[in-house]
Design an enzyme around this catalytic site. Structure first.
Site, PDB file in Angstrom:
ATOM      1  CG  ASP A 110      30.076 168.011 148.892  1.00  0.00           C
ATOM      2  OD1 ASP A 110      29.712 167.914 147.709  1.00  0.00           O
ATOM      3  OD2 ASP A 110      31.252 167.849 149.251  1.00  0.00           O
ATOM      4  CE  LYS A 118      34.181 163.230 147.729  1.00  0.00           C
ATOM      5  NZ  LYS A 118      33.052 162.500 147.104  1.00  0.00           N
TER       6      LYS A 118
END
EC number: 5.3.1.23
Length: 456
Positions: free
Chosen positions: A350, A361
């Site tokens: 991300d 995650k």
């Protein structure tokens, strides 16, 4: 339209057609600095493969063809500056099932040979209209969004007509995955500014404040605001962001599939496929490319508590494409590694910092530590739009904390005492020293050298 534009393939890096006839094609690839694989000036094999793949597409001559490479051999090294001719010939033609033989030459020397097979012929349109797995479609004055909270049992499409609706969908995880969030936010900006005629700063801030960790969100919105200030068509800019992401994913798949051994057992975390991007996927895109490249892989799918993106979404994509897999509980991964049942781990990202730390995650850091303990390669796959060169260390990244109820409730059923509290961190940070390599559309980089991927 060139078939590469149709399928989202980089035209500059896949060569130039020099001869096309029925069942035959030749492509000229002029290698360049951006294709370097190492400091010795050798060209990454993924670019040779891409030219061979393009030649086979031209030989088959179908606008909606997808091919998979098999029995691929890289015979001699290629250096920057070499000119390569890839010659493709259809050797078997059984209607939709075709076999193409491809040979690539540097002068008289053969540097590559392989076979390409038509895997499926589908109606696949860019900016369009139909695609095998795709989380969103832009329709001019509205955004159609696949509600990923309902998968795998229901395929429900949301019709979003305002930027507020887009912001709500991002915040409540109807769409997730950093690249998909970035694309969705870009279209939300178009809705707010072009369709609703709202104040651009207000639209920008509303969308920006939906998720604090995914860098693609900020990158896409900054790019949209810049385009607006420069007088560009912001709708076309959003479409370009979408197109670039899909193209980057395809390149990542081609490049990354080379590190996947034959008959590999690959473990992946969360969902990093077509649902998390503009199509094809990052880490799951590498897995998808390896599968279609004839690698005969098997995938271990972490369920990824508490939102179950692995069990619900990754498994859903793998089922759709008949890729062999099994879902495992998150806590099973270490034991599988100890038993020698995992050959490598590939995850998404991300946000990636300038020193190569990765936010992803929750549970990613745990996998990286387990990989180090059991000597299993640990790769990250992400487009360059995920690299935040303004942040040096992972310690600077804001980690999103979500509602405790998302931990205490699963599938609508309470699984914990209502009096109990829960900590729900959506992401963790994996330090660069635990990462074997970062796969991007520009090549595979050591984490500490990741900012080199941002150079033209």
């Amino acid at each position: 339209m060139d078939i590469r534009t149709h399928l989202g393939i980089n035209q500059e890096l896949s060569g130039k057609p020099v001869k096309v006839a029925e069942g035959y094609a030749e492509v000229l690839l002029k290698t360049q600095e951006s294709m370097k694989a190492d400091d010795k000036g050798l060209v990454h094999g993924g670019f040779i493969f891409s030219a061979a793949d393009y030649a086979s597409m031209l030989a088959v001559n179908h606008p909606n063809v997808v091919l998979a490479g098999a029995n691929v051999k890289f015979l001699k090294p290629v250096k920057v500056g070499d000119e390569i001719i890839c010659k493709a010939r259809v050797s078997e033609d059984k209607g939709k099932k075709k076999k193409v033989l491809v040979e690539c030459f540097k002068g008289e020397d053969k540097v590559f040979e392989g076979e390409f097979f038509t895997v499926f012929l589908i109606d696949m349109f860019w900016r369009g209209e139909k695609m095998e797995v795709k989380p969103f479609y832009w329709k001019g004055d509205k955004l159609l969004l696949l509600d990923q909270r309902k998968l795998p049992h229901q395929e429900v499409w949301l019709e979003l007509k305002t930027y507020e609706e887009v912001a709500k969908a991002i915040k409540e995880m109807a769409v997730r995955g950093a690249p998909a969030i970035g694309c969705t936010a870009a279209y939300g900006f178009v809705l707010g500014v072009k369709v609703q005629k709202e104040d651009p700063e207000k639209v920008y801030e509303t969308l920006k404040n939906t998720r604090p960790t995914a860098y693609n969100l900020f990158w896409a919105l900054d790019r949209m605001m810049k385009a607006l200030k420069e007088g560009k068509d912001i709708e076309e800019e959003a479409k370009e962001i979408e197109k670039e992401d899909y193209e980057a994913n395809k390149r990542m798949g081609e490049i990354g599939s080379e590190i996947v051994p034959l008959n590999a057992k690959v473990l992946t975390h969360c969902n990093t496929g077509a649902l998390a991007t503009a199509g094809w996927g990052t880490a799951l895109g590498v897995i998808r490319s390896a599968h279609y490249g004839g690698k005969n892989i098997f995938v271990w799918v972490d369920e990824t508590r508490p939102y179950l993106q692995g069990a619900r979404l990754t498994a859903w994509e793998l089922v759709k494409e008949s890729i062999p897999h099994k879902i495992i509980t998150d806590s099973t991964a270490g034991f599988l590694m100890k038993k020698g049942m995992v050959d490598l781990v590939i995850v998404g990202a991300d946000r990636i910092t300038a020193k190569g730390d990765v936010a992803n995650k929750i549970g990613t850091y745990t996998l990286a530590v387990l990989c180090k303990e059991h000597n299993v390669p640990f790769y990250v796959a992400a487009p360059t739009s995920t690299i935040d060169s303004n942040i040096k260390s992972g310690e600077e990244i804001i980690i999103e904390e979500r509602s405790p109820e998302e931990v205490k409730v699963c599938g609508g059923c309470a699984i914990a005492p209502k009096e109990s509290d829960a900590l729900h961190l959506a992401f963790d940070i994996t330090p660069a020293e635990l990462i074997t390599g970062i796969i991007t559309e520009k090549g595979i980089f050591k984490p500490e050298r990741i900012t080199e991927a941002l150079k033209d």
